[in-house]
Design an enzyme around this catalytic site. Structure first.
Site, short mmCIF file in Angstrom:
data_model
loop_
_atom_site.label_atom_id
_atom_site.label_comp_id
_atom_site.label_asym_id
_atom_site.label_seq_id
_atom_site.Cartn_x
_atom_site.Cartn_y
_atom_site.Cartn_z
N MET C 75 -7.66 5.36 -10.00
CA MET C 75 -8.72 6.26 -10.06
C MET C 75 -8.16 8.10 -9.35
O MET C 75 -8.80 8.70 -9.44
CB MET C 75 -9.17 5.88 -8.79
CG MET C 75 -9.86 4.53 -8.58
SD MET C 75 -10.96 4.62 -9.57
CE MET C 75 -11.10 2.69 -10.64
N HIS C 77 -6.76 12.28 -10.14
CA HIS C 77 -7.11 12.38 -10.79
C HIS C 77 -6.10 13.24 -11.96
O HIS C 77 -4.57 13.31 -11.48
CB HIS C 77 -7.70 13.73 -10.12
CG HIS C 77 -8.97 13.34 -9.79
ND1 HIS C 77 -9.25 12.86 -8.16
CD2 HIS C 77 -10.35 13.86 -10.34
CE1 HIS C 77 -10.05 12.91 -8.66
NE2 HIS C 77 -11.45 13.39 -8.82
N MET C 117 -0.52 11.17 -3.77
CA MET C 117 -0.18 10.02 -4.41
C MET C 117 0.77 10.42 -5.60
O MET C 117 1.46 9.72 -6.42
CB MET C 117 -1.16 9.57 -5.55
CG MET C 117 -2.68 8.91 -4.76
SD MET C 117 -2.15 7.79 -3.61
CE MET C 117 -1.15 6.67 -4.34
N ASP C 132 16.96 -0.51 -10.25
CA ASP C 132 17.16 -1.50 -10.98
C ASP C 132 18.95 -0.96 -11.34
O ASP C 132 19.72 -2.51 -12.51
CB ASP C 132 16.39 -0.52 -12.29
CG ASP C 132 16.56 -0.90 -13.39
OD1 ASP C 132 16.78 -1.98 -13.73
OD2 ASP C 132 16.77 0.35 -14.81
#
Lengths: 164, 164, 164, 164, 164, 164
Positions: C75, C77, C117, C132
């Site tokens: 969600m 943008h 975010m 990793d």
């Protein structure tokens, strides 16, 4: 006249059919370079002694670029790359009064088609990244020539670029 | 010694802060080339008269490549590209007995940072695509040099490459 | 009960409408961490003195991760990020006999919505990358907690995480 | 004869120049549909009462598809989408003995070009996702027609599809 | 001291060569969590009874995140994922007066390298998505710890996290 | 009632497990179409005789779209596509006074799951691209129906759409 395998019977581009090709280990090595003046060269070399460096960023860009090849080059097959490694060498071209960063990218796969484009894309991406990070110092740098140095594996035989 | 704007105070790579930069119309033109033998050249030219052609695929690859620049070049800002156009010119380099396809990419934006990398990426991607589609004929083709031809817009002034 | 802005009148997920929101400079800082044993810690620190280093790769992964946020988080943008910077700090947690690499990511935009975010994704991506690159030594490392440290800009006011 | 704005003076595809276009709020609404037999219809409706549902997945696919438009459609400009919302309606087409799921996607931006393609891509992606999740039951479903229902904003005037 | 397999002889990052590794079925399970206050918890649980729900979006984000792993984590190999599944459990942590959403992601492949990073990326992406959809209610949520729970397949043996 | 394989025991979406499925050559053919008025039709046909053409761009968009399928359709497995080819046919639908461009996409793989979605995505993407390039002439074009024409390979048997 030689045929383009990338066109169908209507003359339109297609992704070549590799369904019948044998899986084998394949390798390709490509080279690119960035040609720069002494000021840019000195900055990169100076920076190299610190934690972060221009070539470190270019290295990663090249590896990630190899993985994006099939989404960048329209007719490339998506393939499971099994190895990517880049190395850098400095060449002082006295005839041209130029500092040349030579970038060599080696890519391997175990698959049905070669990795020439992955190696070329890795080398080209690393070179573009060097340009990006140094362009505030000098926009006159040039990239390339970029070319395939060698490939092996696959039924069409190996290729080794002749020294010129 | 000149400073790299792409490193933070710890010496690590960062994406340069452009929050304070003024939005303006910016343009950049980059060039690359593919150098090939007569056989490849003849095939491309011959094919051009049919519906699908090598340069048509390279054109689209270049446009889509420009749009992928910020996901290919690590420190590039994602920007709203407002225009991409590529053109092709053939040069017969007699001194080198070589057929050269010159690729020129022009990119525009209305934004806070320049589009040099977008233009260079577009040109390089188009060149790689030509290589990909012709490599079945000859793997000896070379790409480049790739370089910035000119840029305009932004506070740092315009750049025009000197003819050499 | 508080309303979820991310659902439409049918109860289905939507991308919140920000057409009417004012463009302004916005900033967010997020933190994550990687908790490891002494062996992994010593290897990272030892490696740091060489050209390539684990944190250098994590740095770039974080920056590129910030740019991919809107294609990772459904969600979110797509926004023009104007700056991304990460920094690393080592904390020796004696109470837990643990070496903690604290990752802080700062993201800026001039736009119509915040970059919380993007900062969280940058920090989380850098942490995953450290995992990793070190997992061949020890798979027992843990990532996080990952959280928003502060944000500023936008009409909803600033946020500063309380120290606990 | 009308001109294609997507071709340059050499007849090759280009990304249309929108540098001079005014930023304004723009909206587009597109529709697609999935036509299915009673068995598929009953399964989707039955499933809807549980936590996860086919339409919930299609909804998110449509929203994420809208954000990918410029990397899917070659000549589309990358734009900052400010809103995406999809809604679903069931139509029982008695004349064709068919259950039709109508998908409507509304996309908004504040930018220099319209969002018709983003709305169409959102609707088409949602429809393809419904097909994917139900194809184990019946492969005979059909998608579409997919079309632009209306658009507003921009200097070329609004568009409203005539009812037929 | 243990060796990092992710660096070449020049000390620079590389993608580890897996050309010689055996193809086998491999599985990895990772966990993350989102820690929230009662208000956020109540909203998610309330919403769950409607058609669209926060966890439904997080589920899909996690699955799509697993597929993007090799483009997010620089040194990860692109691999053909054969299965992704996420599940959610609520834990009420009375000692901390906190509501914890535990996210478990299981990923499988038939390939030459493990899927630890794919499972961790799936879990982390789902957690970030929950944060994104609830951040309008409370920005104080924390994500993680995120860790590998178990892996199986491959020559290096299985891994099961010890309960602590 | 038939079961959805795309949901787990909690009723949430998952990526179906194909670890146990046999690798075999698989093929799928999908069709879409663009329905347009005479003005658009005449422009496309007229343009076809020049170097660049609408269908050439759509062709490449379809091929690249097939490669993006697993990042567009949430539950699709990432697979190594071995061939993509599109072809175009014009149909004059007199009953509807409409010019229909029929797009057929054929995709092949040697893998553990079918390529129905790749073929459908290729056809749909090509159709959307035609719409994009012609929408300046007429926004009333419609896309589809889009459907699976046939598939072969895999244990579930072949599928051939019945003529209607």
């Amino acid at each position: 006249m030689a045929d383009f395998s990338h066109f169908n019977e209507h003359g339109r581009a297609k992704m070549v059919d590799i369904s019948d090709k044998h899986e084998s280990e394949r390798k390709a090595i490509a080279r690119s370079s960035v040609n720069m003046n002494k000021l840019v060269y000195a900055n990169i070399v100076e920076q190299k002694n610190k934690k972060g460096d221009v070539l470190g960023v270019a290295q990663i860009a090249g590896i990630m670029g190899a993985k994006q090849t099939s989404s960048i080059i329209p007719m490339c097959h998506p393939i499971p790359i099994s190895s990517v490694d880049l190395s850098f060498t400095w060449v002082e071209l006295e005839a041209y009064d130029m500092y040349q960063l030579v970038i060599e990218a080696e890519v391997k796969t175990v698959g049905s088609t070669g990795v020439e484009m992955e190696a070329l894309t890795a080398a080209a991406t690393a070179a573009l990244t060097v340009y990006d990070m140094c362009k505030a110092i000098d926009k006159g740098m040039t990239i390339g020539p970029t070319f395939l140095q060698e490939k092996s594996g696959g039924k069409n035989g190996d290729y080794h670029r002749e020294t010129n």
